[in-house]
Design a protein around this motif. Sequence first.
Motif, PDB file in Angstrom:
ATOM      1  N   ALA A 138       0.167 -10.225  17.067  1.00 35.23           N
ATOM      2  CA  ALA A 138       0.532 -11.422  16.312  1.00 35.23           C
ATOM      3  C   ALA A 138       1.530 -11.070  15.220  1.00 35.23           C
ATOM      4  CB  ALA A 138      -0.721 -12.053  15.708  1.00 35.23           C
ATOM      5  N   ALA A 139       2.237 -12.094  14.758  1.00 27.39           N
ATOM      6  CA  ALA A 139       3.215 -11.876  13.697  1.00 27.39           C
ATOM      7  C   ALA A 139       2.535 -11.453  12.404  1.00 27.39           C
ATOM      8  CB  ALA A 139       4.028 -13.155  13.478  1.00 27.39           C
ATOM      9  N   SER A 140       1.311 -11.932  12.167  1.00 27.94           N
ATOM     10  CA  SER A 140       0.584 -11.533  10.966  1.00 27.94           C
ATOM     11  C   SER A 140       0.267 -10.044  10.971  1.00 27.94           C
ATOM     12  CB  SER A 140      -0.712 -12.334  10.860  1.00 27.94           C
ATOM     13  OG  SER A 140      -1.523 -12.130  12.002  1.00 27.94           O
ATOM     14  N   THR A 141      -0.015  -9.481  12.154  1.00 30.38           N
ATOM     15  CA  THR A 141      -0.270  -8.039  12.255  1.00 30.38           C
ATOM     16  C   THR A 141       0.987  -7.239  11.951  1.00 30.38           C
ATOM     17  OG1 THR A 141      -1.951  -8.472  13.940  1.00 30.38           O
ATOM     18  CG2 THR A 141      -1.120  -6.229  13.772  1.00 30.38           C
ATOM     19  N   VAL A 142       2.129  -7.682  12.448  1.00 30.18           N
ATOM     20  CA  VAL A 142       3.394  -6.995  12.169  1.00 30.18           C
ATOM     21  C   VAL A 142       3.704  -7.043  10.676  1.00 30.18           C
ATOM     22  CG1 VAL A 142       5.862  -6.938  12.677  1.00 30.18           C
ATOM     23  CG2 VAL A 142       4.228  -7.496  14.486  1.00 30.18           C
ATOM     24  N   TYR A 143       3.475  -8.196  10.065  1.00 33.77           N
ATOM     25  CA  TYR A 143       3.734  -8.324   8.632  1.00 33.77           C
ATOM     26  C   TYR A 143       2.810  -7.408   7.824  1.00 33.77           C
ATOM     27  CZ  TYR A 143       3.793 -10.374   3.951  1.00 33.77           C
ATOM     28  OH  TYR A 143       3.867 -10.548   2.603  1.00 33.77           O
ATOM     29  N   THR A 144       1.556  -7.314   8.219  1.00 29.31           N
ATOM     30  CA  THR A 144       0.611  -6.452   7.507  1.00 29.31           C
ATOM     31  C   THR A 144       0.996  -4.991   7.653  1.00 29.31           C
ATOM     32  OG1 THR A 144      -1.128  -8.063   7.939  1.00 29.31           O
ATOM     33  CG2 THR A 144      -1.820  -5.867   7.255  1.00 29.31           C
ATOM     34  N   LEU A 147       3.857  -4.300   5.371  1.00 29.63           N
ATOM     35  CA  LEU A 147       3.429  -4.220   3.973  1.00 29.63           C
ATOM     36  C   LEU A 147       2.683  -2.919   3.699  1.00 29.63           C
ATOM     37  CD1 LEU A 147       3.445  -5.872   1.352  1.00 29.63           C
ATOM     38  CD2 LEU A 147       1.240  -6.835   2.028  1.00 29.63           C
ATOM     39  N   LEU A 148       1.808  -2.505   4.600  1.00 28.62           N
ATOM     40  CA  LEU A 148       1.061  -1.263   4.416  1.00 28.62           C
ATOM     41  C   LEU A 148       1.974  -0.044   4.452  1.00 28.62           C
ATOM     42  CD1 LEU A 148      -2.174  -1.856   6.521  1.00 28.62           C
ATOM     43  CD2 LEU A 148      -1.949  -1.823   4.038  1.00 28.62           C
ATOM     44  N   THR A 149       2.999  -0.087   5.283  1.00 24.07           N
ATOM     45  CA  THR A 149       3.942   1.027   5.338  1.00 24.07           C
ATOM     46  C   THR A 149       4.669   1.208   4.018  1.00 24.07           C
ATOM     47  OG1 THR A 149       4.259   0.655   7.704  1.00 24.07           O
ATOM     48  CG2 THR A 149       5.930   1.952   6.568  1.00 24.07           C
ATOM     49  N   GLY A 150       5.101   0.117   3.414  1.00 25.29           N
ATOM     50  CA  GLY A 150       5.780   0.219   2.133  1.00 25.29           C
ATOM     51  C   GLY A 150       4.874   0.728   1.021  1.00 25.29           C
TER      52      GLY A 150
END
Length: 251
Positions: A138-144, A147-150
């Motif tokens: 899902a797009a929410s997983t990609v966004y998370t 964010l976690l990578t940064g």
Amino acid sequence: MQSNNSRQERQELVYLPVPFPKTPPSKVRFAALRTWWKEAWGEDGVLHEMWGDVLSAPRSGLRHMAPWLRAVLMVAAVSFVVLMAKAAGEIIFQQLHQLLTAVPRVQVGVDTSSGVAAVVDQPVRTYIAQHSAGLPVAASTVYTLWLLTGITALVVGFLTRSTGVRAAWTVWGASTVFMVWTATPQASRPVAAGLAVLTWTLLSAFALRGLTLRRRAVGRPAQITVRPEIHIPAPAQPVDDRPHSGCPFQD
């Protein structure tokens, strides 16, 4: 005649051998086990020597203790580490799964943030929602994950000063600026990209802490060896000023 025959039969019956009762197999095994137990705890028994190795282990240390005891301790330690790693891995993956599924779905054109943060966050959400339609997640997983990578690159780069983590932080910042530039309307695109670069530059002061552009000296510094030495001059020989004649026996 019958009386004599009956007497002989009675006498033969009296002298018949009585069978000796057999010992049960369980009692035989128990007796053998008890004998082995006594011999093992004897002066030169196996269990007696092993118990001595256990008692002398605190004084001998890990390096000089008995090999069998050191092997048992190493196997126990490795098993404990494996079990702890397995339990920690299950907990970490479970928490990460809950974190990824708890994030609300990313929707295009919906303001989920406010203030200055929305200038960077909203274009990133829009870009991810537009370009993750065919992905198996899902797009929410990609966004998370973004964010976690940064956050991870920022914190770990500040603490460890790792070159690989700092490279990940640089790539993350460049991709963020690209997403902001692409998803922002053309009229306000330069301002949004400028704010993204400014924010990323300020955070880079922490993530790239200690990084310098000065060139380090490649040549090896000259090695100066100091050898303290004390030189004691030899004592001068006394000089005889008296005149001498040719006779060697003259005082």
